[in-house]
Design a protein around this motif. Structure first.
Motif, PDB file in Angstrom:
ATOM      1  N   GLU A   1       1.039  -1.253  -0.010  1.00 26.11           N
ATOM      2  CA  GLU A   1       0.150   0.057   0.367  1.00 26.11           C
ATOM      3  C   GLU A   1       1.001   1.115  -0.019  1.00 26.11           C
ATOM      4  O   GLU A   1       0.411   2.260  -0.671  1.00 26.11           O
ATOM      5  CB  GLU A   1      -1.233   0.155   1.241  1.00 26.11           C
ATOM      6  CG  GLU A   1      -2.019   1.264   1.211  1.00 26.11           C
ATOM      7  CD  GLU A   1      -2.783   1.595   1.855  1.00 26.11           C
ATOM      8  OE1 GLU A   1      -3.467   2.413   2.023  1.00 26.11           O
ATOM      9  OE2 GLU A   1      -3.059  -0.102   2.517  1.00 26.11           O
TER      10      GLU A   1
ATOM     11  N   ASP B   1      -4.206   1.031  -9.678  1.00 25.26           N
ATOM     12  CA  ASP B   1      -4.575  -0.078 -10.641  1.00 25.26           C
ATOM     13  C   ASP B   1      -4.243  -0.599 -11.539  1.00 25.26           C
ATOM     14  O   ASP B   1      -3.573  -1.650 -11.788  1.00 25.26           O
ATOM     15  CB  ASP B   1      -6.385  -0.623 -10.683  1.00 25.26           C
ATOM     16  CG  ASP B   1      -6.505  -2.681 -10.600  1.00 25.26           C
ATOM     17  OD1 ASP B   1      -5.567  -2.925  -9.883  1.00 25.26           O
ATOM     18  OD2 ASP B   1      -7.646  -1.982 -11.072  1.00 25.26           O
TER      19      ASP B   1
ATOM     20  N   ARG C   1      -8.234  -4.517  -8.258  1.00 24.71           N
ATOM     21  CA  ARG C   1      -9.531  -3.975  -8.065  1.00 24.71           C
ATOM     22  C   ARG C   1     -10.580  -5.170  -7.906  1.00 24.71           C
ATOM     23  O   ARG C   1     -10.126  -6.190  -7.875  1.00 24.71           O
ATOM     24  CB  ARG C   1      -9.881  -2.508  -8.515  1.00 24.71           C
ATOM     25  CG  ARG C   1      -9.596  -1.751  -8.922  1.00 24.71           C
ATOM     26  CD  ARG C   1      -9.731  -0.504  -6.970  1.00 24.71           C
ATOM     27  NE  ARG C   1     -11.704  -0.209  -8.077  1.00 24.71           N
ATOM     28  CZ  ARG C   1     -11.312   0.875  -8.431  1.00 24.71           C
ATOM     29  NH1 ARG C   1     -10.380   1.474  -8.945  1.00 24.71           N
ATOM     30  NH2 ARG C   1     -12.102   1.428  -8.305  1.00 24.71           N
ATOM     31  N   ILE C   2     -11.942  -4.992  -7.598  1.00 26.28           N
ATOM     32  CA  ILE C   2     -13.014  -6.098  -7.957  1.00 26.28           C
ATOM     33  C   ILE C   2     -13.594  -5.957  -8.465  1.00 26.28           C
ATOM     34  O   ILE C   2     -13.925  -4.594  -8.913  1.00 26.28           O
ATOM     35  CB  ILE C   2     -13.517  -6.071  -6.091  1.00 26.28           C
ATOM     36  CG1 ILE C   2     -12.624  -6.523  -5.379  1.00 26.28           C
ATOM     37  CG2 ILE C   2     -14.990  -7.127  -6.628  1.00 26.28           C
ATOM     38  CD1 ILE C   2     -13.189  -6.645  -3.575  1.00 26.28           C
TER      39      ILE C   2
ATOM     40  N   SER D   1     -15.494 -12.544  -3.290  1.00 28.16           N
ATOM     41  CA  SER D   1     -13.785 -11.919  -4.444  1.00 28.16           C
ATOM     42  C   SER D   1     -13.266 -12.444  -3.894  1.00 28.16           C
ATOM     43  O   SER D   1     -12.093 -12.098  -4.033  1.00 28.16           O
ATOM     44  CB  SER D   1     -14.452 -10.345  -3.253  1.00 28.16           C
ATOM     45  OG  SER D   1     -13.939 -10.315  -2.247  1.00 28.16           O
TER      46      SER D   1
ATOM     47  N   THR E   1      -7.807  -8.754 -11.890  1.00 29.70           N
ATOM     48  CA  THR E   1      -8.141  -8.966 -11.682  1.00 29.70           C
ATOM     49  C   THR E   1     -10.036  -8.247 -11.785  1.00 29.70           C
ATOM     50  O   THR E   1     -10.740  -8.438 -11.420  1.00 29.70           O
ATOM     51  CB  THR E   1      -8.693  -8.041  -9.992  1.00 29.70           C
ATOM     52  OG1 THR E   1      -8.287  -6.965 -10.209  1.00 29.70           O
ATOM     53  CG2 THR E   1      -7.578  -9.060  -9.105  1.00 29.70           C
TER      54      THR E   1
ATOM     55  N   LYS F   1      -8.604   2.848  -3.634  1.00 33.09           N
ATOM     56  CA  LYS F   1      -9.623   2.120  -3.455  1.00 33.09           C
ATOM     57  C   LYS F   1      -8.900  -0.042  -4.465  1.00 33.09           C
ATOM     58  O   LYS F   1      -9.974  -0.442  -4.451  1.00 33.09           O
ATOM     59  CB  LYS F   1     -10.318   2.801  -4.968  1.00 33.09           C
ATOM     60  CG  LYS F   1     -11.286   3.862  -4.686  1.00 33.09           C
ATOM     61  CD  LYS F   1     -11.656   4.256  -6.460  1.00 33.09           C
ATOM     62  CE  LYS F   1     -12.174   5.834  -6.043  1.00 33.09           C
ATOM     63  NZ  LYS F   1     -13.035   5.649  -7.594  1.00 33.09           N
TER      64      LYS F   1
ATOM     65  N   THR G   1      -7.606  -3.197  -2.708  1.00 29.61           N
ATOM     66  CA  THR G   1      -8.036  -4.367  -2.038  1.00 29.61           C
ATOM     67  C   THR G   1      -6.862  -4.677  -1.598  1.00 29.61           C
ATOM     68  O   THR G   1      -6.247  -5.839  -2.509  1.00 29.61           O
ATOM     69  CB  THR G   1      -9.089  -4.976  -2.377  1.00 29.61           C
ATOM     70  OG1 THR G   1      -8.439  -5.794  -3.543  1.00 29.61           O
ATOM     71  CG2 THR G   1     -10.257  -4.086  -2.346  1.00 29.61           C
ATOM     72  N   TYR G   2      -5.579  -4.415  -0.884  1.00 29.86           N
ATOM     73  CA  TYR G   2      -4.181  -4.971  -1.111  1.00 29.86           C
ATOM     74  C   TYR G   2      -4.573  -5.802  -0.136  1.00 29.86           C
ATOM     75  O   TYR G   2      -2.991  -6.601  -0.570  1.00 29.86           O
ATOM     76  CB  TYR G   2      -3.840  -3.739   0.514  1.00 29.86           C
ATOM     77  CG  TYR G   2      -3.423  -2.280  -0.964  1.00 29.86           C
ATOM     78  CD1 TYR G   2      -2.544  -1.954  -1.897  1.00 29.86           C
ATOM     79  CD2 TYR G   2      -4.513  -0.989  -0.511  1.00 29.86           C
ATOM     80  CE1 TYR G   2      -2.346  -0.953  -1.918  1.00 29.86           C
ATOM     81  CE2 TYR G   2      -4.325   0.192  -0.789  1.00 29.86           C
ATOM     82  CZ  TYR G   2      -3.273   0.153  -1.902  1.00 29.86           C
ATOM     83  OH  TYR G   2      -2.955   1.428  -2.103  1.00 29.86           O
ATOM     84  N   ASP G   3      -4.892  -6.265   0.468  1.00 32.00           N
ATOM     85  CA  ASP G   3      -4.977  -7.774   1.150  1.00 32.00           C
ATOM     86  C   ASP G   3      -5.207  -8.588   0.449  1.00 32.00           C
ATOM     87  O   ASP G   3      -4.374  -9.373  -0.421  1.00 32.00           O
ATOM     88  CB  ASP G   3      -6.301  -8.505   1.817  1.00 32.00           C
ATOM     89  CG  ASP G   3      -6.187  -7.208   3.720  1.00 32.00           C
ATOM     90  OD1 ASP G   3      -4.826  -7.628   3.274  1.00 32.00           O
ATOM     91  OD2 ASP G   3      -6.802  -7.817   4.150  1.00 32.00           O
ATOM     92  N   ARG G   4      -6.403  -8.560  -0.585  1.00 31.85           N
ATOM     93  CA  ARG G   4      -6.005  -9.534  -1.736  1.00 31.85           C
ATOM     94  C   ARG G   4      -5.211  -9.728  -2.624  1.00 31.85           C
ATOM     95  O   ARG G   4      -4.272 -10.653  -4.077  1.00 31.85           O
ATOM     96  CB  ARG G   4      -7.019  -8.998  -2.605  1.00 31.85           C
ATOM     97  CG  ARG G   4      -8.664  -9.818  -1.972  1.00 31.85           C
ATOM     98  CD  ARG G   4      -9.871  -8.960  -2.880  1.00 31.85           C
ATOM     99  NE  ARG G   4     -10.083 -10.271  -4.024  1.00 31.85           N
ATOM    100  CZ  ARG G   4      -9.860 -10.074  -5.763  1.00 31.85           C
ATOM    101  NH1 ARG G   4      -9.426  -7.983  -5.230  1.00 31.85           N
ATOM    102  NH2 ARG G   4     -10.114 -10.501  -6.328  1.00 31.85           N
TER     103      ARG G   4
END
Length: 586
Positions: free
Chosen positions: A59, A389, A460-461, A471, A537, A552, A554-557
């Motif tokens: 991040e 992204d 992103r999702i 997700s 993604t 925006k 999703t850093y864990d994913r």
């Protein structure tokens, strides 16, 4: 960094004696690092280095790399060059060796990581629109944009036709068919038998809104995609009948844009147009799109006894389309482009293989670090396309992979095959950086390149993912398109290291209409039938828009996808045999 804790004086003495023996002893023929086990044999060891890839570190780097200081990392811009220097400095800090091709005298210079290449294109110097009541007479109104100065009433957005001429049609907000509401400007044009073929189409910015910026079309008042993604209007305008050009009245409504200020910002930025690896003449095939001021638009609309303010108010009050012909006028556009030649750089880091029989084979990990610069029609205060992204995520993931493999090598677990970390430039201009590497100057012969792993947009999702709200997925493009072995290695890594993603094959089809397997840098390896995986993604509402921001992601994913990549690369780098080509892609 070593993981050794504090040692007693006696232990130090024993180690010193052992070291003296090793130094004085004959060299051994066995290189233990050459026998690093693959993931399938040592998942616990792989997980140890996967753990170096942490969401908070990703991040912090994405936020930096996708910040305004890099101005959207546009090819041939100095800010993009600063981004390349940052990547090289990170490789250097990690201890990852350079593998660039630039001739540099200083071994510590960051340029040792660079692979320069030349690109050619054209740059817009001046644009002019003129209004004629008689096509053979002098114009009654004229507006000019130039890199040397502008009058504040016209701003080129894109297009390359040197000259375009036609009548004028007012098409409301330029909104087409939408399942979310019944408003449709193009249906109103058809009802009134007003054609757009060969005409200049004038449209208002955004959509019908109240003074607070609430949409009058959507149920909850939130702006629709016709406002959030203004390119939707341009795509609709170019469907079917081809207009002479499009004029967007940009200074209307709650999201009004000061055309004069933005024109100066864009002139200062001097963004290059389309680029190529070949010096070719400009292919003039795209009608011009210009933003214009309300003041200049009124020069047009007065010939229909209307003003921008009147039609805008009428649409707001009735929430119905207002469209009409503008009679007895001809609009002309002139664009002046000049040839452009420049140099940009791929950035190459390298962890050498430790197996003397396998180190000449290489796995190439690609990610593009360029993006699309600034936006002509982006909102005031947020006109930089930061590309968080696309593709700060893939770029920063590549750095994290390099760090993990370099640490493993320093700990005595270096890969048997070599790994090349290739951050490519000019992807947004047509995959030019990876094309240059693969077709012109591969630092490893392509016949020795056993796998390409490409990371592009992994943060992103996808709002259209078929199995939402779940997700826990990543799209996997490639693998079994060329090599069943590579696909199986990816599946095994996903299971053995407890990542357990859904490895989704939604786009893993050469016949898929979106053609994503050709739209990122893996294509320049795939076309040579090199086994590849493209991790992705999905597209989203901020694709190629100023809304693609770091907060925006999703850093864990993103971390889990990067760990999956690490495990798959580790497997391929350390198994005895490379992935077999089981079918060719072309």
């Amino acid at each position: 960094m070593s993981h050794v804790s504090s040692l007693s004086r006696t232990t130090w003495l024993i180690l010193a004696l052992a070291l003296a023996f090793v130094v004085s002893a004959p060299a051994q023929s066995t290189d233990t690092a050459a026998h690093t086990p693959p993931t399938t044999e040592a998942p616990d060891l792989v997980q140890e280095y996967q753990a170096l890839i942490q969401p908070d570190e990703l991040e912090s780097q994405v936020r930096f790399f996708a910040s305004d200081r890099f101005k959207g990392r546009e090819t041939l811009r100095p800010e993009k060059d600063k981004a390349a220097e940052y990547l090289a400095s990170e490789y250097q800090r990690m201890g990852v060796a350079p593998k660039g091709t630039k001739e540099v005298d200083d071994p510590r210079a960051l340029e040792n990581y660079f692979q320069p290449f030349t690109v050619y294109g054209h740059q817009l110097q001046e644009a002019q629109i003129s209004l004629h009541e008689d096509p053979d007479e002098e114009p009654t109104a004229q507006a000019t944009y130039s890199l040397d100065g502008a009058d504040g009433h016209v701003l080129p957005v894109f297009g390359n036709l040197e000259s375009s001429e036609g009548g004028v049609v007012f098409a409301g907000h330029g909104i087409g068919e939408d399942d979310a509401f019944e408003y449709n400007d193009y249906e109103a044009l058809a009802d009134q038998e007003i054609g757009v073929e060969g005409q200049w189409v004038v449209i208002l910015r955004d959509e019908p809104m109240d003074d607070d910026g609430n949409s009058l079309l959507t149920e909850d008042g939130s702006p629709s995609e016709w406002t959030e993604q203004w390119t939707n209007k341009l795509q609709r305008a170019f469907m079917g009948a081809m207009p002479a050009g499009i004029l967007v009245v940009a200074d209307t409504g709650p999201h009004a844009l000061d055309v004069e200020t933005r024109a100066q910002q864009m002139a200062d930025f001097a963004e290059p147009g389309d680029l190529s690896l070949e010096d070719e003449p400009l292919e003039q095939n795209v009608p011009p799109v210009h933003a214009i001021s309300s003041e200049w638009a009124n020069h047009l609309l007065e010939h229909a006894d209307r003003t921008v303010e009147e039609v805008s108010d009428e649409i707001t009050e009735t929430q119905e389309p207002v469209v009409f012909d503008v009679p007895d006028v001809t609009l002309r556009s002139e664009l002046d482009h000049e040839p452009l030649e420049g140099t940009t750089d791929n950035v190459l880091g390298y962890v050498e293989g430790q197996d003397p029989e396998l180190k000449d084979e290489v796995i190439v990990i690609t990610s593009h670090y360029d993006h699309i610069g600034v936006s002509s029609l982006g909102p005031d205060g947020n006109y930089i396309n930061n590309g968080a992204d696309d593709n700060a995520t893939g770029t920063i993931a590549t750095l994290a992979l390099a760090n993990a493999f370099q640490q493993a090598a320093e700990d005595g677990h270096g890969p048997r095959r070599s790994i090349l970390f290739l951050n490519v430039a000019a992807e947004e201009k047509g995959l030019l950086g990876s094309a240059y590497y693969a077709d012109e100057e591969p630092v490893f012969p392509l016949e020795n390149t056993v796998t390409n792993i490409n990371l592009d947009m992994i943060g992103r999702i996808d709002p259209t993912f078929p199995e939402l709200p779940d997700s826990n997925y990543v799209y996997v493009i490639g693998g079994d398109l060329i090599s069943d072995d590579l696909a199986e290695a990816n599946r095994q890594t996903n299971e053995l290291t407890d990542i357990n993603f859904t490895l989704h094959d939604r786009y893993n089809d050469p016949d898929h209409p979106d053609q994503l397997f050709r739209r990122s840098d893996q294509w320049n390896f795939a076309k040579h039938n090199i086994p590849f995986i493209f991790y992705f993604t999905g597209l989203h509402e901020d694709y190629h828009d100023v809304g693609d921001e770091a907060h925006k992601i999703t850093y864990d994913r993103m971390a889990e996808i990067t760990r999956l990549t690490f495990g798959t690369v580790w497997e391929i780098a350390n198994r005895d045999d490379p992935p077999e080509v089981t079918q060719e892609i072309n």
